[in-house]
Design a protein around this motif. Structure first.
Motif, PDB file in Angstrom:
ATOM      1  N   LEU A   4       0.860  -1.185   0.000  1.00  0.00           N
ATOM      2  CA  LEU A   4       0.000   0.000   0.000  1.00  0.00           C
ATOM      3  C   LEU A   4       0.895   1.233   0.000  1.00  0.00           C
ATOM      4  O   LEU A   4       1.422   1.628   1.025  1.00  0.00           O
ATOM      5  N   ASP A   5       1.082   1.832  -1.171  1.00  0.00           N
ATOM      6  CA  ASP A   5       1.922   3.026  -1.225  1.00  0.00           C
ATOM      7  C   ASP A   5       1.067   4.269  -0.963  1.00  0.00           C
ATOM      8  O   ASP A   5      -0.156   4.203  -0.907  1.00  0.00           O
ATOM      9  N   LEU A   6       1.722   5.394  -0.767  1.00  0.00           N
ATOM     10  CA  LEU A   6       1.032   6.626  -0.389  1.00  0.00           C
ATOM     11  C   LEU A   6       0.064   7.113  -1.470  1.00  0.00           C
ATOM     12  O   LEU A   6      -1.001   7.645  -1.164  1.00  0.00           O
ATOM     13  N   ASP A  22      -2.162  16.733   4.953  1.00  0.00           N
ATOM     14  CA  ASP A  22      -0.791  16.844   4.460  1.00  0.00           C
ATOM     15  C   ASP A  22      -0.150  15.460   4.366  1.00  0.00           C
ATOM     16  O   ASP A  22      -0.743  14.454   4.733  1.00  0.00           O
ATOM     17  N   GLU A  23       1.080  15.437   3.862  1.00  0.00           N
ATOM     18  CA  GLU A  23       1.772  14.163   3.650  1.00  0.00           C
ATOM     19  C   GLU A  23       2.126  13.482   4.966  1.00  0.00           C
ATOM     20  O   GLU A  23       2.135  12.254   5.048  1.00  0.00           O
ATOM     21  N   GLU A  24       2.365  14.253   6.012  1.00  0.00           N
ATOM     22  CA  GLU A  24       2.667  13.657   7.317  1.00  0.00           C
ATOM     23  C   GLU A  24       1.468  12.857   7.839  1.00  0.00           C
ATOM     24  O   GLU A  24       1.625  11.746   8.354  1.00  0.00           O
ATOM     25  N   GLU A  25       0.284  13.423   7.701  1.00  0.00           N
ATOM     26  CA  GLU A  25      -0.927  12.714   8.120  1.00  0.00           C
ATOM     27  C   GLU A  25      -1.121  11.452   7.272  1.00  0.00           C
ATOM     28  O   GLU A  25      -1.516  10.403   7.780  1.00  0.00           O
ATOM     29  N   LEU A  26      -0.816  11.540   5.987  1.00  0.00           N
ATOM     30  CA  LEU A  26      -0.925  10.396   5.094  1.00  0.00           C
ATOM     31  C   LEU A  26       0.054   9.296   5.505  1.00  0.00           C
ATOM     32  O   LEU A  26      -0.301   8.117   5.554  1.00  0.00           O
ATOM     33  N   ARG A  27       1.287   9.669   5.851  1.00  0.00           N
ATOM     34  CA  ARG A  27       2.281   8.678   6.292  1.00  0.00           C
ATOM     35  C   ARG A  27       1.861   8.039   7.620  1.00  0.00           C
ATOM     36  O   ARG A  27       2.025   6.836   7.819  1.00  0.00           O
ATOM     37  N   ASN A  28       1.299   8.827   8.514  1.00  0.00           N
ATOM     38  CA  ASN A  28       0.830   8.308   9.799  1.00  0.00           C
ATOM     39  C   ASN A  28      -0.284   7.287   9.584  1.00  0.00           C
ATOM     40  O   ASN A  28      -0.309   6.211  10.188  1.00  0.00           O
ATOM     41  N   SER A  30      -0.834   5.576   6.863  1.00  0.00           N
ATOM     42  CA  SER A  30      -0.230   4.419   6.202  1.00  0.00           C
ATOM     43  C   SER A  30       0.406   3.481   7.221  1.00  0.00           C
ATOM     44  O   SER A  30       0.243   2.264   7.143  1.00  0.00           O
ATOM     45  N   THR A  31       1.110   4.036   8.192  1.00  0.00           N
ATOM     46  CA  THR A  31       1.744   3.223   9.242  1.00  0.00           C
ATOM     47  C   THR A  31       0.692   2.466  10.039  1.00  0.00           C
ATOM     48  O   THR A  31       0.847   1.273  10.327  1.00  0.00           O
ATOM     49  N   LYS A  32      -0.398   3.128  10.378  1.00  0.00           N
ATOM     50  CA  LYS A  32      -1.465   2.485  11.157  1.00  0.00           C
ATOM     51  C   LYS A  32      -2.134   1.365  10.362  1.00  0.00           C
ATOM     52  O   LYS A  32      -2.401   0.287  10.893  1.00  0.00           O
ATOM     53  N   ILE A  33      -2.404   1.621   9.088  1.00  0.00           N
ATOM     54  CA  ILE A  33      -3.047   0.609   8.254  1.00  0.00           C
ATOM     55  C   ILE A  33      -2.140  -0.599   8.086  1.00  0.00           C
ATOM     56  O   ILE A  33      -2.589  -1.743   8.173  1.00  0.00           O
ATOM     57  N   LYS A  34      -0.846  -0.368   7.871  1.00  0.00           N
ATOM     58  CA  LYS A  34       0.101  -1.484   7.738  1.00  0.00           C
ATOM     59  C   LYS A  34       0.153  -2.309   9.014  1.00  0.00           C
ATOM     60  O   LYS A  34       0.252  -3.533   8.972  1.00  0.00           O
ATOM     61  N   SER A  35       0.059  -1.653  10.176  1.00  0.00           N
ATOM     62  CA  SER A  35       0.044  -2.361  11.449  1.00  0.00           C
ATOM     63  C   SER A  35      -1.207  -3.224  11.586  1.00  0.00           C
ATOM     64  O   SER A  35      -1.144  -4.376  12.043  1.00  0.00           O
ATOM     65  N   ILE A  36      -2.344  -2.692  11.189  1.00  0.00           N
ATOM     66  CA  ILE A  36      -3.605  -3.440  11.254  1.00  0.00           C
ATOM     67  C   ILE A  36      -3.555  -4.651  10.326  1.00  0.00           C
ATOM     68  O   ILE A  36      -3.950  -5.761  10.698  1.00  0.00           O
ATOM     69  N   VAL A  37      -3.050  -4.456   9.114  1.00  0.00           N
ATOM     70  CA  VAL A  37      -2.962  -5.558   8.146  1.00  0.00           C
ATOM     71  C   VAL A  37      -1.995  -6.626   8.658  1.00  0.00           C
ATOM     72  O   VAL A  37      -2.286  -7.826   8.568  1.00  0.00           O
ATOM     73  N   ALA A  38      -0.875  -6.219   9.217  1.00  0.00           N
ATOM     74  CA  ALA A  38       0.091  -7.189   9.756  1.00  0.00           C
ATOM     75  C   ALA A  38      -0.531  -8.001  10.885  1.00  0.00           C
ATOM     76  O   ALA A  38      -0.341  -9.216  10.978  1.00  0.00           O
TER      77      ALA A  38
END
Length: 100
Positions: A4-6, A22-28, A30-38
């Motif tokens: 899942l890229d930005l 902003d991009e910082e919120e998008l990266r945050n 993304s990190t949360k979604i990757k954690s949920i998927v993992a």
């Protein structure tokens, strides 16, 4: 699983009508979604060979007030009983607003 890229995450957010400032919120996010998927992928490692599939969210061990009632046929409702609680009737039928 596909990464899942930005750019894809931004597109999903737009389709979901989620405003990302902003991009910082998008990266945050993304990190949360990757954690949920993992975490959800770890469920694939569980040995469920001895577990029977559930048919209901709550196991109903015995008949209680919370259990589902038996579906038994009874006496049919008469036309008079069906129309008793409405004031909008015409010629023995429910009267509803014209739709077309």
């Amino acid at each position: 699983m596909e990464e899942l890229d930005l750019k894809k995450l931004q597109r999903v957010a737009e389709l979901s009508k989620i405003e990302i400032k902003d991009e910082e919120e998008l990266r945050n996010l993304s990190t949360k979604i990757k954690s949920i998927v993992a975490h959800s992928e770890r469920l694939n490692d569980l040995d469920l060979s001895g577990v029977e599939p559930m048919t209901h969210a709550m196991q109903l061990e015995q008949e209680t007030a919370d259990s589902l009632r038996k579906d038994e046929a009874g006496e049919p409702v008469t036309q008079e009983e069906a129309l008793r609680n409405t004031e909008f009737t015409e010629d023995g039928q429910f009267k509803v607003p014209r739709m077309i």
